[in-house]
Scaffold this motif. Structure first.
Motif, PDB file in Angstrom:
ATOM      1  N   UNK A 360       0.799  -1.219   0.000  1.00 12.07           N
ATOM      2  CA  UNK A 360       0.000   0.000   0.000  1.00 12.07           C
ATOM      3  C   UNK A 360       0.837   1.276   0.000  1.00 12.07           C
ATOM      4  N   UNK A 361       2.129   1.180   0.290  1.00 16.53           N
ATOM      5  CA  UNK A 361       2.972   2.368   0.199  1.00 16.53           C
ATOM      6  C   UNK A 361       3.195   2.778  -1.257  1.00 16.53           C
ATOM      7  N   UNK A 362       2.943   1.849  -2.181  1.00 17.13           N
ATOM      8  CA  UNK A 362       3.116   2.148  -3.600  1.00 17.13           C
ATOM      9  C   UNK A 362       1.775   2.143  -4.325  1.00 17.13           C
ATOM     10  N   UNK A 363       0.977   1.097  -4.146  1.00 18.59           N
ATOM     11  CA  UNK A 363      -0.291   0.955  -4.865  1.00 18.59           C
ATOM     12  C   UNK A 363      -1.442   1.288  -3.910  1.00 18.59           C
ATOM     13  N   UNK A 364      -1.984   2.494  -4.018  1.00 21.23           N
ATOM     14  CA  UNK A 364      -3.000   2.924  -3.059  1.00 21.23           C
ATOM     15  C   UNK A 364      -3.968   3.888  -3.732  1.00 21.23           C
TER      16      UNK A 364
END
Length: 851
Positions: A360-364
């Motif tokens: 989630x730090x990249x795909x959010x």
């Protein structure tokens, strides 16, 4: 059935024409395959100026304020009127089935397209679609995105937010600037955002000026036992500094005299992990580039824009997102596979398990705005410049780091008791660097300190006591990086906890794409100055802010908190929140302007307002009317008696040298580059004549520019002179110059006065050097920084473009590869060498003047 595609600039139209095979080039558009591709040139229309609503507004007067038109209207921008006419004509094409807006995917791009359609009277939304992507416009991306067009109504929210921003800025800026300029007698502009940012600079300047350093002592004791040595710093509670110097000296004496061993009171170790940094937003990238390379924010934006638009190796740069969308997963997998072979050191540590939607730090999607974070899209092409390579590497490293494992480390904290005092020792050991392999972080002192494996109860034998004398330091001067951080996170200026929490998110002062421009505007208007990396408020900027802060209503303009609240309202409108923000926002701005004008009209102005640098310029000559001094002002050369010569005459800028000679001899020139009312260029001399008791300037068409007659005028002044002593460049004998080739590209005109550039023995100078032609002193020396200039380099410099990277020679004989550029400074034109790839300067500037 015909489709019309509207892009924001010609280069984007070319991308579409290549992707769709639309090859026929017309005047202002491409045509083919039932498709028309046209382009804007940025904004083609603008809001009316006050005088466009009524001639009574042309004169700046307090009596006409506030100016609050209803409704606000747009007009064509004159310089781009031809292209607007082309688009209007295309919108009337018979059989036109749909219009695709393909301007930049953002609030500004939306405003550019909508105002063009509004001006053209094209209002059929059923036929308008939106092209929207963050990816570089390769043929494949263009074709695939055209298959996923969105209804224009999905982006009405962006158009409303952009329109309200324009109108709000107009109301605040036009009225505030007129009121203060009339009251203060000099150009004092204000703005809804720029004045709040200026207030931050003023506050920091005053904090540093008023700061009084306080001396204090840090007391450190060196300990030793059979396990090793360590250093403990005295502390009590949370304080490690001793401001009572006498008490500190007594403590040092007591510690030095005590011979009894101490004891380790506690020894704590804690293992922790740190996740990779987020991907870059534009502001994050600007901050990092300023810290590492000293790049101003605007430069970073321009370089990133070129990498996106021309090199097509970066995604859309004007983004405020630090994440990607879930739909980008497959794209990322392909990118990692494509980029890894050319940068194995960066990608060998990638954890492929992190290239998943669980990261989630990249795909959010919840934190995704109109555009995803800045990422690389392909390898950097060989034609890229050194600056482009620096920016690309930052983005590439941050992208690779995002998919590395966490950095694992161990924190150690030792508390040692000695002579009834406590001393702390901290350390940090990197157990597994993880993402730090791709994104190295400078080690802090505690990471470099070696701490033995101590345990509670271990003895601590004193070796020596050291007292370090220090002083408190002022807050740091603002750099682009620091001020951008403040503009992005203005939470420290907000009192309410709810607002603090909000400002820790996405709301700030200005937008990602306007923050860099705001800083440049402050410098251009002489409210701030850039010295090296630092940004400092000028006396003029301080006067404006401190004067406004004494008011009851207008002080809002200097409040970062209030400006951020306005940004929050605009953001809600852009996101489509239907909470009444649309109507309330403009009503609130209008009410503020009305009250502010009432206040500023009667405000008691304290002290003397600092005049702008241009208004207090040097004396250029004596007034023919009264014999007084004629000085350079903002838009003219003027005397206190009222005599005036305007700086721009028939489209040509008159330099101080040209005007000085005109005042002395009543004739100056002839000069090239004048522009008639029919937009035709002509040459003429300028005469200063007296008509009916009034001194006026007029043209003399009897004289035409002549080639330099070296026999009558003597050798050109740059025939034997060397460059100014401002330079520390390595000097070499003047090279022999071959005769010019008739087929060679002609040299651009003199950047100082527009005259013809001619060649002398040691330099290329302006043909207007004789006194009767204006006495222009401009020259470019043939040898600069130990290098003989090529004709291509000379043309680049005269065109005010930097040269390509070239090999220069330092005074000590060492070679340096960098660029040369011309810059106009307050002291005149100079040649300068850019810093090398490490950001180091090796050369002083060279004055481009003779005599």
């Amino acid at each position: 059935m015909t489709t019309l595609i509207l892009t924001e600039k010609p280069s984007v139209a070319v991308d579409f024409s290549k992707a769709l095979g639309v090859r026929t080039k017309r005047e202002g558009y491409f045509e083919g395959n039932d498709t028309l591709i046209c382009w804007a040139v940025g904004h083609l229309v603008e809001l009316f100026a006050p005088e466009d609503y009524s001639p009574s507004f042309k004169k700046w007067s307090l009596d006409t304020l506030p100016i609050l038109p209803e409704p606000f209207k747009y007009k064509p921008i004159k310089k781009s009127g031809k292209q607007l006419s082309v688009i209007k004509k295309l919108l009337k094409t018979p059989g036109l089935s749909r219009v695709i807006i393909a301007t930049d995917a953002g609030r500004e791009g939306e405003v550019i397209a909508r105002t063009i359609l509004l001006q053209a009277g094209f209002t059929d939304k059923g036929r308008i679609m939106r092209f929207w992507t963050s990816q570089a416009l390769t043929p494949a991306v263009v074709r695939s995105t055209l298959n996923r067009l969105k209804p224009i109504t999905d982006y009405d929210r962006l158009w409303r937010a952009g329109y309200y921003r324009q109108v709000a800025d107009w109301m605040v800026g036009m009225n505030g600037t007129r009121a203060l300029t009339v009251r203060l007698g000099d150009l004092y502009s204000v703005g809804r955002v720029q004045t709040a940012v200026l207030a931050l600079l003023v506050q920091r300047r005053r904090e540093r000026e008023n700061f009084k350093p306080e001396p204090y002592l840090l007391i450190k004791v060196h300990f030793k036992n059979e396990k090793g040595t360590w250093i403990g710093t005295w502390f009590k509670g949370k304080e490690t500094r001793l401001f009572d110097l006498e008490a500190a000296e007594r403590l040092v004496e007591r510690l030095t005299a005590d011979t009894l061993p101490g004891e380790v009171l506690s020894a704590e170790k804690e293992k922790k992990s740190e996740p990779p940094p987020f991907l870059f937003s534009l502001t994050d990238l600007q901050q990092e580039a300023n810290k590492r390379f000293g790049f101003p924010a605007k430069k970073t934006l321009n370089v990133a824009q070129g990498l996106y638009q021309d090199k097509k190796c970066l995604s859309y740069p004007r983004t405020d997102s630090r994440v990607l969308g879930t739909q980008n997963l497959d794209m990322v997998k392909k990118l990692v596979e494509k980029l890894a072979p050319t940068a194995p050191a960066l990608f060998e540590g990638v954890d492929h398990g992190r290239i998943s939607l669980s990261n989630k730090r990249v795909f959010n999607d919840a934190k995704l705005t109109d555009h995803h974070a800045l990422i690389p899209l392909k390898n950097l092409p060989p034609s890229a410049s050194a600056d482009e390579a620096k920016i690309f590497e930052l983005v590439l490293r941050r992208f690779a780091a995002a998919f590395h494992p966490n950095c694992h480390y161990e924190n150690t904290k030792i508390v040692t008791g000695f002579s009834k005092e406590t001393f702390q020792t901290t350390g940090k050991i990197i157990l597994s660097p993880g993402w730090r392999k791709a994104w190295p972080v400078k080690a802090k002192k505690e990471e470099e300190a070696h701490i033995p494996p101590l345990a509670k109860g271990d003895p601590a034998h004193k070796q020596k006591v050291a007292a370090e004398k220090k002083e408190t330091t002022p807050p740091p001067a603002y750099t682009d990086a620091l001020i951008l951080k403040e503009m992005t996170n203005p939470g420290r200026y907000v009192s309410e906890k709810a607002m603090k929490d909000l400002f820790r998110g996405e709301i700030g002062i200005g937008t990602q794409s306007t923050r860099a421009q705001i800083l440049e505007i402050l410098i251009m208007r002489e409210y701030a100055k850039r010295e090296g990396k630092t940004l400092t408020a000028t006396d003029k900027g301080c006067y404006l802010v401190e004067m406004l802060q004494k008011t009851a209503v207008s002080r809002v303009l200097t409040s970062p908190e209030e400006t951020a609240r306005w940004e929050m309202s605009l953001n809600r409108i852009a996101l489509g929140d239907n909470d009444g923000s649309n109507e309330n926002f403009l009503a609130a701005i209008k009410g503020f302007v009305e009250k502010s004008m009432e206040e500023l009209k009667t405000l008691a102005m304290e002290g003397q307002a600092p005049a702008s640098r241009k208004k207090t310029g040097e004396v250029v000559g004596r007034c023919p009317a009264c014999g007084g001094e004629v000085i350079e002002a903002y838009k003219n050369y003027t005397c206190s008696c009222g005599f005036t010569i305007w700086k721009k005459m028939a489209g040509k800028n008159l330099t101080p040298n040209m005007v000085g000679h005109l005042l002395r001899t009543k004739k100056s020139g002839p000069y090239n580059g004048f522009l008639s009312k029919k937009k035709k260029r002509f040459s003429a001399a300028i005469l200063l004549v007296q008509k009916e008791g009034t001194w006026q300037t007029t043209f003399d068409f009897d004289t035409k520019p002549k080639k330099t007659d070296k026999k009558s005028e003597g050798p050109v002044p740059w025939a034997s002179e060397r460059p100014s002593c401002e330079s520390n460049q390595a000097q070499q004998p003047a090279p022999k110059t071959s005769k010019p080739d008739a087929a060679q590209k002609p040299l651009p005109p003199c950047p100082a006065c527009g005259g013809t550039i001619i060649e002398g023995k040691r330099g290329f100078g302006c043909a207007n050097w004789p006194a009767d032609k204006g006495g222009c002193r401009f020259v470019i020396w043939k040898t600069l920084f130990g290098r003989e200039l090529t004709r291509t380099q000379l043309i680049s410099l005269l065109s005010l473009k930097p040269t390509r990277p070239c090999r220069l020679t330092r005074p000590d004989g060492q070679p340096v590869k960098t660029r040369i550029r011309l810059t106009n400074t307050p002291k005149g034109w100079v040649a300068m060498a850019d810093p090398d790839e490490l950001g180091q300067h090796h050369f002083q500037v060279v004055a481009c003047s003779h005599g």
